[in-house]
Design an enzyme around this catalytic site. Structure first.
Site, PDB file in Angstrom:
ATOM      1  N   ASN A  36       0.198   7.391   8.469  1.00 35.65           N
ATOM      2  CA  ASN A  36      -1.217   6.333   8.447  1.00 35.65           C
ATOM      3  C   ASN A  36      -2.038   7.420   9.064  1.00 35.65           C
ATOM      4  OD1 ASN A  36      -1.157   4.709   5.637  1.00 35.65           O
ATOM      5  ND2 ASN A  36      -0.603   3.294   6.770  1.00 35.65           N
ATOM      6  N   HIS A  79      -5.057   3.082  -0.251  1.00 34.49           N
ATOM      7  CA  HIS A  79      -5.328   0.911   0.473  1.00 34.49           C
ATOM      8  C   HIS A  79      -6.288   1.195  -0.759  1.00 34.49           C
ATOM      9  CE1 HIS A  79      -3.081   1.484   3.969  1.00 34.49           C
ATOM     10  NE2 HIS A  79      -2.203   1.825   3.178  1.00 34.49           N
ATOM     11  N   CYS A  81       3.133   5.641  -0.213  1.00 30.68           N
ATOM     12  CA  CYS A  81       2.819   4.230   0.344  1.00 30.68           C
ATOM     13  C   CYS A  81       2.947   3.517  -0.243  1.00 30.68           C
ATOM     14  CB  CYS A  81       1.173   3.997   0.433  1.00 30.68           C
ATOM     15  SG  CYS A  81       0.060   2.681   0.580  1.00 30.68           S
ATOM     16  N   HIS A  82       3.457   2.823  -0.006  1.00 26.12           N
ATOM     17  CA  HIS A  82       4.270   0.730  -0.226  1.00 26.12           C
ATOM     18  C   HIS A  82       2.423   0.199  -1.475  1.00 26.12           C
ATOM     19  CE1 HIS A  82       6.345   1.602   2.818  1.00 26.12           C
ATOM     20  NE2 HIS A  82       7.346   1.641   1.493  1.00 26.12           N
TER      21      HIS A  82
END
Lengths: 488, 488, 488, 488
Positions: free
Chosen positions: A166, A224, A188-189
């Site tokens: 990140n 995000h 990314c999760h």
């Protein structure tokens, strides 16, 4: 005239039985054991080189990996060998795959990202990927990843690079900015988490037999701050379900500190998600704790304002406490497994790394969300910005899927962050700290400050993290010179 | 501001065991029997409604389809029933899938598309999808397909529509222009043929075990003028192979009429392909006979010029002879099978219809080339133009994959045709024949004529096909009034 | 992200009483005497440095210029001194204004541009700015003008540069490509000629008292292929007049060789103009002899096809005959004036150079058509392409006026030429002759050839003009190596 | 594909001796007397129709106008007659020019725009054109101006429309949205004020003889948030002067309430201007009191934060007090002049209306800043957004000048406001109040609120101004239904 851009591809096929993986940050205490177990259960074979600033941690993981394939009381379906290496060159030369996952000591960096902005009234929830904290994390990390990209160009230009570090958008963008032909994937999760939750709603509301892999979404945005405008479970449209939920109790919960006190910082009550869905008719697809840093209305009014949506701040104490420096002991589990103090099993993680790798070597066609430079997959964000959409992975190729654009107000929210990211990336080319401050100044969180306060916040963050900003030209900066907080 | 465009998706899941297919043009003598056999060997079940201008042909196919599942000496893996229907409404109402595949009587239309332009010195090779013949075929077909789109909007707005009718770009564009929410896919074999050939090269040059499905390409362009800038066999880069071939004997063959006289009109010697690859470093991915109508240098110098590249003209006599009007007898095979004169077997066709359908009902993730409105998959062609790229098909969704853009000279060649297509489509909204002539005038084939000759050619084609152009306003046309060839 | 582009501007004000002009090509026999007389009648003062490959011609013009201000029997309203200089550096150092107007010996270049393509069936009317001849002229000229741009960057980066050299679009584009901050204006008479003609129509059809300066047009396009979609005389809309004329006799004249035999090659019967206006509803604004090289339908069918529109070819014999090499004697007039054999008067030319210069020094606000890099003035052509529109000239600034875009078919015609120009300019950066051939191959005139014929034409032109192509890498060219016409 | 857009033009020439002006809002107490005096001193003649909600005010102005040309002791250089009319139709029919300048009673509207947001912590400085107050002003005004546009289309489609009504960007955009062929110009004084100030600097710092008309700027942006990236005085570059000033005392002044208490609300200390110039290297070109509503950092920290930059809030009390309802008495001056109590002189205003009008009738070529739909003049803002740049005015035409784009951070600040404006305009087409709320929510000022607070602020403003929002559908709004502040 648009360039002839393709999505990422490599030139040489990978042999599924002889895959070489270079893992930068391979001393990791959590992700590495997961990787080792996932690989052990796969139908792929090869070797992994672990490279870490803390060589001993890499060694410990290598020991563990080899133990899994030799002495552990399990039956791996594959053969993998592990080795700790002492140089970037040794790790990268001839690698088919590179994993990037490193982090600076949070006690010296991350806690400041959170705490100093708070002094100025900015109550970030995670402060990890955007806002003053995220920007400084990017300013520390981007120069290092430019060096990684340069090393990859030199030693394994054709390798598939998996970036988990990140801020994923900043970092992946920097990799491509430095080495445009790199085959890098930003992973990314968060979107996976959204699909998990949608599977739960499909079970609960439609009585379907559903898990994450049954859920398909049309996802787009930046990491995000991704959004979904189609969601299906085995082909069944989930939009009516979402519209019911947002109008009902599910979409109208309020929280206070008392409700959250005992919760993990990862608690996600989806109230930010529902509120944004209610307002804009598209569904955000990242944890609420991340969303609030991008849709900054939610971090107004300090803790109370944030808690109301069921979000709990990831305080700097949490981070400092839970981040075990890599040079220290591994997690209890690895130690315990090796020592035989705890029974070892080949559990699968939720990671999609092996799924992607299997597709890259030609074993499958696999679709998942990946951060990649925009070549058209998001139609109303600019070319080259790193965007997150689904991509289709096949033998030696990863192609983003065209995901269309946004309703104007949502696009406006996203575009502001793209402008910040692109300004910082451009500034980082020459280490121009004043140009970086322009990106800082237009950040959505920071716009709640007077420009002079923003300057002081900036200068204070520079001052306290100066040791991590050596690639920036701090000596010839009008902004720092004006400031009181930075004394040069 | 870009609209919020997604790729096509349907709202309701299809039940793999109860699929309703409406087949417009279902009296087809060749494609229908293929479909029937492919479905019979699938793991899907349902019913097919056959609709055709020639009801008897539809009935015959229905009879054949039902025979396959009852009396034929084969063992289908699925259950399908067939029914001929007498109205569009009966075919479409509640359909999950619509197949569009119709053609006008070529003796009254297609032969003129070829022969009249030849009188003006335009020696088209197929004259089917661009150039004066292709444009007139579009002018006849587009209004009919607007009606189909309107009927689909009324009776089955959510259905998946498979368009096989040429000119695929014009026709698919018209479907979306009329009903923007339609879920229509434009399908064509040409790129599949390129992958077949690349598999052959992989076998011959790399000694690999390869077939079409092992070849992946990054394909982009417009139908019949698609280009490939990446090609792999099981992940192995084929570019070096192609570069060797183009420089060697394979890339330097010359042909004369004598070489071609006994060949099928479908003969494809790839010499146009190689010449374009040599010039522009990207590989065309359509048969040479189609390419020459888009890269119009190759149809200069009449028959000799064309034959030199190993291309044989699809003469109007061929078309008239080989097209058996649907109202006539079916092909001998269906008759013979039904009569028991010929042994019937469940051979598989090369079609990908069932592969796509299996993915749409959730049985697979499938990647293939599909013509769709541009939502960004081709980054340097305009939004909404119908472009051909790979798409990923999953349960109830089809998403184009981002394919990037072109080297400028190739983009220039393509853009010219997009301009023609879009001009004609826009003209077709109100049936404005003079606006259509503007699109005709800028066509690459027609630009070799003086404007007055172009006008006469246009008028002569209108005059001879007037019965098929009833949706165009011929009575108030400055162009036709100026002309000698059209007497109104 | 769009760059922050302004239109051209200079940093330092010009003193109207002390203007230094550097004139490259100052030995010109026609344009220089015009300039000298125009300046003599202006309210500006300064000095002019004449630089020419043929120093004696420059000296003669200097002598003439000084004579006008001393011994001639006229009364200049200004003071100007003239000097021939022997180096580029001497001409440019400290110049406020640079005039670029040079030409290679046409006997060695231009005649081939016309005659060799004719052997291949391309019957260009002027062959000066596009098509095979125009492209080769560009290939000879662009490298020289890159050197001029570099010299300007070194010696007078802030100067206003007036480029009169053809092909104006290629050459002006090259100046900016080499030195992006240059203040260069590409100038041409064609649009002025259109305004002249429109004034005549205003007089004849509307009985207005009208001259060129009373006519305003909204003009846009690329040089020699400019279009007008608004035209007024003193605010009165001329569109209805044009629509009447195109429908009447004026718009329907036909010509044969007999009609044209005794005409000048500059004869302009506007029949191409009217035909294009009739077809596309926008009015071309360049001489018919230029238009036909861009709207290539008109040069099909050889001489007869061209003559039908009242256009007479500018044959190579004409050019060779009428171009007096600069090293030879000046025109009779200058000689005769100096010798007193002919009465000298201060006539005004039709040039707008002094009008522009007066505005640049702050004496006026002046609007005229100028070729400039596109910063948005033409909304549907790409950024940076050199386009021609009106611009407003004020003290030290020239800003293009937003002119909008085109109907699609017209844009399509223009875009094709922009693609050729941009491809050649890009190829010229490294002297990549094979990349230049790609631009050649997609040219609208050349597309009537088979690709192999195009290659031979290209090679033959290279062979015959090799001495002027020294900045191109001819030694490592796949195209030339394949060819028969070029032996290396 | 880009439309064929031109800048505004009218079809029929205006007779400079018989100009008909329709003045909507012609009862104005300040602007109308200015107009009357400016016209009286011009070389143009005609008649003015004054239309106002308050007929008597229009009558008074008509009386005054006619008095100037008959009984006043001055010598007008022109002849104008004035008439108050009672209907829109009577005012507009056959008008050559329309002036739009109206305002609602601020006591019922404007004071709420300021005071209610303040309750929520938003300390707007003027609250007139953006932010919650500006948006509500737009929501009241846009529907009315849609009606004006419709009336112009009906009665005088070709007229030149001068819009002076705020918010100029919203209102001008609405005029074009309703009637795309309207010839409307959005006019504002702010850029003129910047040029005034630059003239002062040229006098003070360069010792030049300079006034506003000597200053040329390259201006671009949206109204009240315009930026200058070139500035010259008679051709002399002013950038070095500005760079000196910003670094010196001039650029570093701080203010408190005590400094400002006795100042007019219009005081402009340029400290916001200098701070933005310091940060972004381009110069804002609007009064600081307006800039702070767009660069919202400056309105953080309430009064103290604002005052620090030398900006004084235009409180609602000021507005209510200084706005004399049109039905009341005219300003003392008009009364006094008519009564002979005060000597009347033909002073010139600073308005450019007559300058523009003179150019439109062909008397001049005039350059000034004008708000117009973007057709390319601002290269990195979207087409059709109303932007402010210079435009060149000539006989019957107004063409924006290409002004280029912005540095990314500045563009980001502007784009956010464009998104708000466009969202509101789109919402206003159908009166969709919930869609308007989306635009409200993304406003830069409002983003400092939690979404629920934003909703309540919105609802409260709707509730208090409901009488002015009758064209919005308030009855079927999810947002209002959720709210507490609006009870329906």
């Amino acid at each position: 005239m648009s360039q002839q851009v393709h999505a990422v591809t490599a030139e040489t096929a990978i042999d599924p039985d002889d895959i070489t993986i270079a893992y930068l940050g391979g001393g990791s205490r959590q992700w590495a054991p997961n990787l080792i177990r996932d690989l052990a259960q796969s139908d792929l074979n090869g070797q992994v080189r672990l490279y870490d600033e803390y060589y001993e941690s890499a060694q410990r993981n290598a020991e563990f990996g080899n133990w899994v394939h030799s002495d552990a009381d399990v039956e791996p379906t594959s053969e993998w060998s592990y080795e700790a290496v002492e140089s970037l060159e040794a790790a990268l030369t001839g690698a088919d795959v590179v994993i990037l996952s490193t982090q600076y000591n949070p006690a010296e960096t991350f806690v400041h990202d959170l705490d100093i902005p708070e002094d100025y009234g900015i109550y970030g929830a995670v402060a990890a990927t955007i806002g003053p904290g995220g920007i400084f994390r990017a300013m520390r990390t981007v120069p290092l990843y430019r060096k990684f990209a340069a090393a990859i160009r030199e030693h394994c230009p054709d390798a598939w690079v998996f970036n988990y570090t990140n801020p994923v958008h900043f970092v992946t963008r920097a990799l491509y900015d430095e080495f445009p032909e790199i085959n890098a994937l930003g992973l990314c999760h968060e979107v996976l988490g959204t699909r998990h939750r949608l599977a739960r709603y499909a079970r609960e509301e439609l009585d379907m037999d559903a898990e994450r892999s049954d859920i398909s979404v049309n996802v787009k945005g930046i990491n995000h701050f991704t959004w979904v405008d189609e969601a299906r479970c085995k082909g069944v449209d989930l939009w009516p379900v979402l519209e019911d939920l947002v109008d009902g109790d599910e979409g109208h919960q309020e929280f206070t500190w008392d409700d959250l006190e005992d919760e993990s910082v990862f608690v996600d009550n989806w109230q930010v998600t529902w509120e944004l869905f209610r307002r804009f008719d598209v569904l955000p697809a990242a944890g609420d704790r991340h969303l609030v840093e991008y849709a900054t209305s939610f971090i107004q009014n300090g803790q109370e304002g944030l808690n109301r949506w069921g979000v709990k701040r990831t305080g700097s104490d949490y981070r400092a406490k839970h981040w075990t420096p890599a040079e220290s002991d591994q997690t209890t589990d690895v130690e315990a497994w090796l020592e035989g103090d705890k029974e070892f099993e080949l559990e699968e993680s939720n990671e999609v790394f092996v799924d992607i790798l299997r597709a890259l070597v030609g074993r499958d066609t696999y679709v998942t969300n990946i951060n990649l430079p925009n070549v058209g997959q998001v139609s109303d964000l600019e070319e080259n910005a790193v965007v997150e959409t689904n991509a289709t992975v096949r033998a030696n190729e990863v192609k983003p899927m065209a995901a269309g654009g946004f309703p104007r107000p949502v696009r406006a929210l996203i575009q502001g962050h793209v402008d910040t990211i692109e300004t910082i990336i451009e500034a980082s080319r020459e280490g121009d700290i004043d140009a970086a401050f322009e990106g800082f100044l237009i950040d959505q969180q920071i716009r709640t400050l007077q420009t002079e306060a923003a300057r002081e916040l900036f200068a204070e963050l520079v001052a306290v993290q100066e040791g991590y900003l050596e690639d920036w030209d701090l000596s010839d900066s009008a902004v720092l010179e004006e400031s009181e907080a930075y004394q040069g």
